[in-house]
Design a protein around this motif. Structure first.
Motif, PDB file in Angstrom:
ATOM      1  N   VAL A 115       0.859  -1.159   0.355  1.00 50.29           N
ATOM      2  CA  VAL A 115       0.020   0.116  -0.384  1.00 50.29           C
ATOM      3  C   VAL A 115       1.147   1.387  -0.405  1.00 50.29           C
ATOM      4  O   VAL A 115       1.594   1.568   1.178  1.00 50.29           O
ATOM      5  CB  VAL A 115      -0.942  -0.290   1.358  1.00 50.29           C
ATOM      6  CG1 VAL A 115      -1.846   1.435   0.919  1.00 50.29           C
ATOM      7  CG2 VAL A 115      -1.821  -1.052   1.239  1.00 50.29           C
ATOM      8  N   PRO A 116       0.535   2.221  -0.813  1.00 51.66           N
ATOM      9  CA  PRO A 116       1.801   2.855  -1.355  1.00 51.66           C
ATOM     10  C   PRO A 116       1.235   4.153  -0.419  1.00 51.66           C
ATOM     11  O   PRO A 116       0.131   4.246   0.655  1.00 51.66           O
ATOM     12  CB  PRO A 116       1.068   4.026  -2.657  1.00 51.66           C
ATOM     13  CG  PRO A 116      -0.167   3.155  -3.122  1.00 51.66           C
ATOM     14  CD  PRO A 116       0.295   1.517  -2.020  1.00 51.66           C
ATOM     15  N   SER A 117       2.516   5.086   0.892  1.00 49.56           N
ATOM     16  CA  SER A 117       2.569   5.643   1.841  1.00 49.56           C
ATOM     17  C   SER A 117       1.121   7.041   1.826  1.00 49.56           C
ATOM     18  O   SER A 117       0.633   7.287   2.399  1.00 49.56           O
ATOM     19  CB  SER A 117       3.870   5.964   2.355  1.00 49.56           C
ATOM     20  OG  SER A 117       3.962   6.966   1.006  1.00 49.56           O
ATOM     21  N   ARG A 118       1.153   6.812   0.024  1.00 46.44           N
ATOM     22  CA  ARG A 118       0.376   8.339   0.023  1.00 46.44           C
ATOM     23  C   ARG A 118      -1.079   7.967  -0.048  1.00 46.44           C
ATOM     24  O   ARG A 118      -2.319   9.365   0.583  1.00 46.44           O
ATOM     25  CB  ARG A 118       0.711   9.060  -1.542  1.00 46.44           C
ATOM     26  CG  ARG A 118      -0.331   8.009  -3.241  1.00 46.44           C
ATOM     27  CD  ARG A 118       0.054   8.789  -4.643  1.00 46.44           C
ATOM     28  NE  ARG A 118      -0.591   8.098  -4.963  1.00 46.44           N
ATOM     29  CZ  ARG A 118      -0.032   6.936  -5.757  1.00 46.44           C
ATOM     30  NH1 ARG A 118       1.685   7.070  -5.536  1.00 46.44           N
ATOM     31  NH2 ARG A 118      -0.402   6.848  -6.407  1.00 46.44           N
ATOM     32  N   VAL A 119      -1.188   7.214   0.022  1.00 45.99           N
ATOM     33  CA  VAL A 119      -2.826   6.259  -0.302  1.00 45.99           C
ATOM     34  C   VAL A 119      -2.950   6.353   1.771  1.00 45.99           C
ATOM     35  O   VAL A 119      -4.592   7.142   1.516  1.00 45.99           O
ATOM     36  CB  VAL A 119      -3.109   4.860  -0.198  1.00 45.99           C
ATOM     37  CG1 VAL A 119      -4.288   4.067   0.174  1.00 45.99           C
ATOM     38  CG2 VAL A 119      -3.016   5.160  -1.422  1.00 45.99           C
ATOM     39  N   VAL A 120      -2.245   5.812   2.643  1.00 49.11           N
ATOM     40  CA  VAL A 120      -2.849   6.372   3.689  1.00 49.11           C
ATOM     41  C   VAL A 120      -3.182   7.342   4.149  1.00 49.11           C
ATOM     42  O   VAL A 120      -3.424   8.304   4.880  1.00 49.11           O
ATOM     43  CB  VAL A 120      -1.628   5.882   4.540  1.00 49.11           C
ATOM     44  CG1 VAL A 120      -1.651   5.942   6.498  1.00 49.11           C
ATOM     45  CG2 VAL A 120      -1.788   3.895   4.539  1.00 49.11           C
ATOM     46  N   MET A 121      -1.719   8.022   3.604  1.00 48.45           N
ATOM     47  CA  MET A 121      -1.510  10.404   4.051  1.00 48.45           C
ATOM     48  C   MET A 121      -2.705  10.702   3.049  1.00 48.45           C
ATOM     49  O   MET A 121      -3.437  11.173   4.253  1.00 48.45           O
ATOM     50  CB  MET A 121       0.285  10.315   3.556  1.00 48.45           C
ATOM     51  CG  MET A 121      -0.850  12.198   3.613  1.00 48.45           C
ATOM     52  SD  MET A 121      -0.305  12.666   5.336  1.00 48.45           S
ATOM     53  CE  MET A 121       1.271  11.775   5.494  1.00 48.45           C
ATOM     54  N   MET A 122      -3.847   9.919   2.172  1.00 48.88           N
ATOM     55  CA  MET A 122      -4.496  10.551   1.866  1.00 48.88           C
ATOM     56  C   MET A 122      -5.856  10.003   2.641  1.00 48.88           C
ATOM     57  O   MET A 122      -6.851  11.393   3.449  1.00 48.88           O
ATOM     58  CB  MET A 122      -5.242  10.421   0.160  1.00 48.88           C
ATOM     59  CG  MET A 122      -4.637  10.945  -0.083  1.00 48.88           C
ATOM     60  SD  MET A 122      -3.655  12.227  -0.336  1.00 48.88           S
ATOM     61  CE  MET A 122      -4.589  13.503  -1.441  1.00 48.88           C
ATOM     62  N   VAL A 123      -6.279   9.126   3.566  1.00 49.66           N
ATOM     63  CA  VAL A 123      -7.291   9.408   4.357  1.00 49.66           C
ATOM     64  C   VAL A 123      -6.548   9.683   5.898  1.00 49.66           C
ATOM     65  O   VAL A 123      -7.975  10.362   6.225  1.00 49.66           O
ATOM     66  CB  VAL A 123      -7.163   7.556   4.673  1.00 49.66           C
ATOM     67  CG1 VAL A 123      -7.623   6.844   5.649  1.00 49.66           C
ATOM     68  CG2 VAL A 123      -7.081   6.760   3.229  1.00 49.66           C
ATOM     69  N   ARG A 124      -6.264   9.483   6.355  1.00 50.61           N
ATOM     70  CA  ARG A 124      -5.708  11.012   7.309  1.00 50.61           C
ATOM     71  C   ARG A 124      -5.965  12.222   7.046  1.00 50.61           C
ATOM     72  O   ARG A 124      -6.456  12.782   7.938  1.00 50.61           O
ATOM     73  CB  ARG A 124      -4.270  10.732   7.566  1.00 50.61           C
ATOM     74  CG  ARG A 124      -3.987   9.171   7.775  1.00 50.61           C
ATOM     75  CD  ARG A 124      -2.392   9.423   8.727  1.00 50.61           C
ATOM     76  NE  ARG A 124      -2.122   7.496   9.010  1.00 50.61           N
ATOM     77  CZ  ARG A 124      -0.637   6.677   9.190  1.00 50.61           C
ATOM     78  NH1 ARG A 124       0.290   8.030   9.325  1.00 50.61           N
ATOM     79  NH2 ARG A 124      -0.600   5.568   9.991  1.00 50.61           N
ATOM     80  N   ILE A 125      -5.179  12.605   5.881  1.00 56.66           N
ATOM     81  CA  ILE A 125      -6.183  14.359   5.363  1.00 56.66           C
ATOM     82  C   ILE A 125      -7.273  13.862   5.111  1.00 56.66           C
ATOM     83  O   ILE A 125      -7.338  15.394   5.688  1.00 56.66           O
ATOM     84  CB  ILE A 125      -5.520  14.592   4.003  1.00 56.66           C
ATOM     85  CG1 ILE A 125      -3.989  14.738   4.330  1.00 56.66           C
ATOM     86  CG2 ILE A 125      -6.198  15.197   2.910  1.00 56.66           C
ATOM     87  CD1 ILE A 125      -2.914  14.843   2.991  1.00 56.66           C
ATOM     88  N   GLU A 126      -7.870  13.127   4.770  1.00 57.26           N
ATOM     89  CA  GLU A 126      -9.651  13.335   4.591  1.00 57.26           C
ATOM     90  C   GLU A 126      -9.768  13.318   6.497  1.00 57.26           C
ATOM     91  O   GLU A 126     -11.199  14.272   6.448  1.00 57.26           O
ATOM     92  CB  GLU A 126     -10.014  11.795   4.046  1.00 57.26           C
ATOM     93  CG  GLU A 126      -9.978  12.452   3.068  1.00 57.26           C
ATOM     94  CD  GLU A 126     -10.565  10.887   2.559  1.00 57.26           C
ATOM     95  OE1 GLU A 126     -11.919  10.316   1.805  1.00 57.26           O
ATOM     96  OE2 GLU A 126      -9.563   9.508   1.813  1.00 57.26           O
ATOM     97  N   LEU A 127      -9.284  11.842   7.308  1.00 58.47           N
ATOM     98  CA  LEU A 127      -9.835  12.454   8.531  1.00 58.47           C
ATOM     99  C   LEU A 127      -9.576  14.151   9.088  1.00 58.47           C
ATOM    100  O   LEU A 127     -10.537  14.262  10.215  1.00 58.47           O
ATOM    101  CB  LEU A 127      -9.454  11.515   9.353  1.00 58.47           C
ATOM    102  CG  LEU A 127      -9.718   9.860   8.978  1.00 58.47           C
ATOM    103  CD1 LEU A 127      -8.983   8.590   9.889  1.00 58.47           C
ATOM    104  CD2 LEU A 127     -11.347   9.694   9.857  1.00 58.47           C
ATOM    105  N   ALA A 128      -9.056  14.583   9.230  1.00 58.67           N
ATOM    106  CA  ALA A 128      -8.632  15.640   9.079  1.00 58.67           C
ATOM    107  C   ALA A 128      -8.704  16.595   9.127  1.00 58.67           C
ATOM    108  O   ALA A 128      -9.919  17.754   9.491  1.00 58.67           O
ATOM    109  CB  ALA A 128      -7.321  15.951   9.459  1.00 58.67           C
TER     110      ALA A 128
END
Length: 149
Positions: A115-128
């Motif tokens: 899983v690319p780190s950008r996928v995780v980062m985008m989910v975190r940005i959505e939550l923020a």
């Protein structure tokens, strides 16, 4: 009045579904996942997408259908426009994870996929970004940001 209450209820249910599905995605994401696990995330992401579409439909009906508060209450409120902008940013941020889940769910169910780190980062940005929404909604409900007559 009954239809307004129904729309507001649907609006809130969709908000809960969005937050719940996005939180689930975040909790289930790992650096490496099987295609079966990615398939589950794709299903959760579908719930997220459907809830977002219903939320938009209910919200637009409440805003433009002059149900409850007049449309000008929302149209001439900079906090409402900020809330819409944040919601659009959440939606745009969801594109990368959705595309990844959709593309990688098929194939050998036991095959591992990084899983690319950008996928995780985008989910975190959505939550923020979602964390900001209740504050904006509360301010708006009290008339803060209204610049009309």
């Amino acid at each position: 009045m009954t239809f307004e209450i129904f729309l507001r209820y649907v609006h809130f249910l969709c908000i809960f579904a969005i937050v719940g599905s996005l939180s689930s995605e975040h909790l289930l994401l790992k650096k490496s996942m099987t295609r079966r696990e990615i398939g589950r995330l794709a299903s959760i992401d579908a719930v997220y997408g459907i809830a977002a579409l219903i939320l938009v439909a209910a919200g637009l009906t409440l805003w433009l259908g002059s149900i409850g508060k007049p449309a000008v209450f929302y149209t001439k409120n900079w906090i409402f426009h900020t809330k819409l902008t944040v919601f659009i940013l959440v939606g745009l941020s969801s594109i990368i994870p959705t595309v990844f889940f959709t593309r990688n769910r098929k194939g050998n169910p036991d095959e591992l996929v990084e899983v690319p780190s950008r996928v995780v980062m985008m989910v975190r940005i959505e939550l923020a970004l979602l964390v900001i929404m209740p504050l904006l909604a509360g301010l708006m409900a009290h008339g803060v940001g209204f610049f009309g007559n």
